[in-house]
Design a protein around this motif. Structure first.
Motif, PDB file in Angstrom:
ATOM      1  N   THR A  47       0.782  -1.378  -0.046  1.00 19.90           N
ATOM      2  CA  THR A  47      -0.163  -0.006   0.093  1.00 19.90           C
ATOM      3  C   THR A  47       0.807   1.167  -0.073  1.00 19.90           C
ATOM      4  O   THR A  47       2.027   1.096   0.267  1.00 19.90           O
ATOM      5  CB  THR A  47      -0.725   0.101   1.197  1.00 19.90           C
ATOM      6  N   LEU A  48       0.533   2.447  -0.195  1.00 25.62           N
ATOM      7  CA  LEU A  48       0.944   3.743  -0.234  1.00 25.62           C
ATOM      8  C   LEU A  48       1.964   3.878   1.204  1.00 25.62           C
ATOM      9  O   LEU A  48       3.038   4.097   1.223  1.00 25.62           O
ATOM     10  CB  LEU A  48       0.270   4.899  -0.498  1.00 25.62           C
ATOM     11  N   PRO A  49       1.163   3.781   2.193  1.00 26.72           N
ATOM     12  CA  PRO A  49       1.822   3.759   3.377  1.00 26.72           C
ATOM     13  C   PRO A  49       2.924   2.923   3.673  1.00 26.72           C
ATOM     14  O   PRO A  49       4.077   3.267   4.328  1.00 26.72           O
ATOM     15  CB  PRO A  49       0.633   3.744   4.634  1.00 26.72           C
ATOM     16  N   GLN A  50       2.666   1.648   3.388  1.00 21.44           N
ATOM     17  CA  GLN A  50       3.825   0.680   3.365  1.00 21.44           C
ATOM     18  C   GLN A  50       4.990   0.981   2.679  1.00 21.44           C
ATOM     19  O   GLN A  50       6.181   0.766   3.082  1.00 21.44           O
ATOM     20  CB  GLN A  50       3.360  -0.709   3.056  1.00 21.44           C
ATOM     21  N   ALA A  51       4.708   1.331   1.340  1.00 23.71           N
ATOM     22  CA  ALA A  51       5.993   1.800   0.629  1.00 23.71           C
ATOM     23  C   ALA A  51       6.499   2.915   1.227  1.00 23.71           C
ATOM     24  O   ALA A  51       7.834   2.928   1.151  1.00 23.71           O
ATOM     25  CB  ALA A  51       5.277   2.344  -0.850  1.00 23.71           C
ATOM     26  N   ALA A  52       5.790   3.857   1.706  1.00 25.69           N
ATOM     27  CA  ALA A  52       6.678   4.916   2.182  1.00 25.69           C
ATOM     28  C   ALA A  52       7.319   4.707   3.434  1.00 25.69           C
ATOM     29  O   ALA A  52       8.713   5.018   3.380  1.00 25.69           O
ATOM     30  CB  ALA A  52       5.528   6.298   2.715  1.00 25.69           C
ATOM     31  N   ARG A  53       6.974   3.919   4.349  1.00 23.53           N
ATOM     32  CA  ARG A  53       7.634   3.344   5.264  1.00 23.53           C
ATOM     33  C   ARG A  53       8.811   2.467   4.833  1.00 23.53           C
ATOM     34  O   ARG A  53      10.102   2.664   5.355  1.00 23.53           O
ATOM     35  CB  ARG A  53       6.878   2.593   6.343  1.00 23.53           C
ATOM     36  N   LEU A  54       8.706   1.418   4.055  1.00 23.70           N
ATOM     37  CA  LEU A  54       9.637   0.539   3.504  1.00 23.70           C
ATOM     38  C   LEU A  54      11.012   1.312   2.885  1.00 23.70           C
ATOM     39  O   LEU A  54      12.168   1.142   3.293  1.00 23.70           O
ATOM     40  CB  LEU A  54       9.281  -0.185   2.380  1.00 23.70           C
TER      41      LEU A  54
END
Length: 87
Positions: A47-54
């Protein structure tokens, strides 16, 4: 902006096709990093939030980069708003 380069009302100053012409070294590096992650992990779905964190980006930066890869046909985004590599 000169009069000869005026944009129509509601036009974006940078179209999807013009994005590749405005990348700086940092953006190109970030895009290469994201591409390599998806290539190295074929089942990667984020998801977008997961990508940003990763990748350690702000949400807007991640969204911009993912959008470039969507526009290029490298990624898809389904109705659940998850990003995966196009097959």
């Amino acid at each position: 902006m000169s009069a000869t380069m005026a944009l129509p009302v509601n036009a974006s100053p940078v179209s999807t096709t013009d994005r590749s012409n405005r990348f700086d070294a940092s953006t190109s590096s970030d895009l290469a990093r994201i591409r390599s992650e998806y290539i190295e992990m074929p089942g990667l779905v984020l998801t977008l939030p997961q990508a940003a964190r990763l990748w350690g980006f702000g949400t807007q930066r991640a969204a911009d980069l993912l959008t470039v890869l969507l526009d290029a046909g490298f990624l898809t985004c389904d109705k659940r708003a998850v990003y995966r590599r196009r097959r």
